[in-house]
Design a protein around this motif. Structure first.
Motif, PDB file in Angstrom:
ATOM      1  N   PRO A 158       0.828  -1.220   0.000  1.00 37.33           N
ATOM      2  CA  PRO A 158       0.000   0.000   0.000  1.00 37.33           C
ATOM      3  C   PRO A 158       0.857   1.263   0.000  1.00 37.33           C
ATOM      4  O   PRO A 158       1.853   1.358   0.718  1.00 37.33           O
ATOM      5  CB  PRO A 158      -0.792  -0.131   1.307  1.00 37.33           C
ATOM      6  N   HIS A 159       0.466   2.227  -0.815  1.00 38.50           N
ATOM      7  CA  HIS A 159       1.256   3.459  -0.940  1.00 38.50           C
ATOM      8  C   HIS A 159       1.290   4.263   0.356  1.00 38.50           C
ATOM      9  O   HIS A 159       2.210   5.041   0.585  1.00 38.50           O
ATOM     10  CB  HIS A 159       0.689   4.320  -2.076  1.00 38.50           C
ATOM     11  N   HIS A 160       0.265   4.050   1.191  1.00 36.91           N
ATOM     12  CA  HIS A 160       0.214   4.788   2.450  1.00 36.91           C
ATOM     13  C   HIS A 160       0.975   4.072   3.571  1.00 36.91           C
ATOM     14  O   HIS A 160       0.927   4.524   4.726  1.00 36.91           O
ATOM     15  CB  HIS A 160      -1.245   4.976   2.883  1.00 36.91           C
ATOM     16  N   ALA A 161       1.663   2.983   3.248  1.00 30.39           N
ATOM     17  CA  ALA A 161       2.338   2.183   4.274  1.00 30.39           C
ATOM     18  C   ALA A 161       3.379   3.019   5.014  1.00 30.39           C
ATOM     19  O   ALA A 161       4.268   3.616   4.395  1.00 30.39           O
ATOM     20  CB  ALA A 161       3.006   0.970   3.638  1.00 30.39           C
ATOM     21  N   ASN A 162       3.262   3.045   6.334  1.00 25.49           N
ATOM     22  CA  ASN A 162       4.239   3.780   7.135  1.00 25.49           C
ATOM     23  C   ASN A 162       5.401   2.860   7.499  1.00 25.49           C
ATOM     24  O   ASN A 162       5.466   1.704   7.057  1.00 25.49           O
ATOM     25  CB  ASN A 162       3.578   4.357   8.391  1.00 25.49           C
TER      26      ASN A 162
ATOM     27  N   ARG B  21       5.812  -1.266   6.960  1.00 30.22           N
ATOM     28  CA  ARG B  21       6.920  -1.785   6.158  1.00 30.22           C
ATOM     29  C   ARG B  21       7.750  -2.785   6.961  1.00 30.22           C
ATOM     30  O   ARG B  21       8.165  -3.828   6.449  1.00 30.22           O
ATOM     31  CB  ARG B  21       7.800  -0.626   5.678  1.00 30.22           C
TER      32      ARG B  21
END
Length: 209
Positions: free
Chosen positions: A145-149, A153
């Motif tokens: 997901p691009h919003h992964a913090n 990760r």
């Protein structure tokens, strides 16, 4: 944190990590020709290499390599030389192997390489394939997901490494079964010649065209 966003990525990863390749062969060889513990140590080295590539992919090293293509080419050449060299060494050792060596108890053979050398064999075998960096870059770009913090990760990386270690440890456990080690002992020379040839072939595939 919900696991749902990273489940597709882990599903793809499970299929990839279970596919046969140099990592599978090196764990199989050390387990069947040595012991389960030897195979697990090699598996730990393989997983360490996977961690290096995965971290590089997570933090955008793929883009750096794509910008400086000569880095990727140099890595491929180095990896090809390692795999071919390992394969040739395996073939030469198999040809020189005496019938008495094939009858040697696996426990004695397992002590010869040394724990650090076994771990290093797994590590270098995995690091010899720089295509892994491109794979991880593409995998994370498409399925993470691009919003992964940072936490997501880290959890994703930990889950991937756990899956890889569980799989290769299972391979080591099964390949280290007494009936497999006995069979390997009887056919060791032929199997080592085959394994060496496969490593040479895999290395040749890495040579830039």
């Amino acid at each position: 944190m919900s696991w749902l966003p990273i489940l597709p990525l882990l599903g793809v990863w499970i299929l990839v990590v279970m596919s046969p390749g140099p990592d599978f062969l090196i764990v199989l060889r050390h387990s069947a020709g040595g012991s389960r513990r030897s195979g697990v140590r090699v598996a730990a080295g393989v997983v360490t290499g996977i961690g290096v590539w995965a971290v590089a992919g997570l933090f955008g090293v793929t883009m750096l390599v794509q910008r400086f293509e000569w880095l990727y080419t140099a890595a491929r050449v180095a990896g090809a030389l390692f795999l071919v060299g390992f394969g040739v060494a395996t073939i030469r050792a198999a040809r020189k192997r005496s019938p008495q060596a094939d009858d040697e108890p696996p426990a004695i053979a397992a002590r010869r390489p040394g724990r650090l050398r076994e771990w290093r064999a797994g590590l270098l075998t995995n690091l010899a394939n720089p295509k892994a960096l491109v794979f991880f870059g593409a995998l994370f770009a498409s399925l993470l997901p691009h919003h992964a913090n940072l936490v997501m990760r880290a959890v994703t990386l930990g889950a991937m490494l756990a899956v890889a270690f569980a799989w290769f440890s299972a391979v080591a456990f099964l390949a280290g079964s007494p009936w497999i080690t006995r069979g390997y002992g009887r056919l060791r020379k032929r199997l080592d010649l085959l394994t060496g040839g496969l490593f040479v072939g895999m290395g040749a595939l890495l040579i830039p065209r």
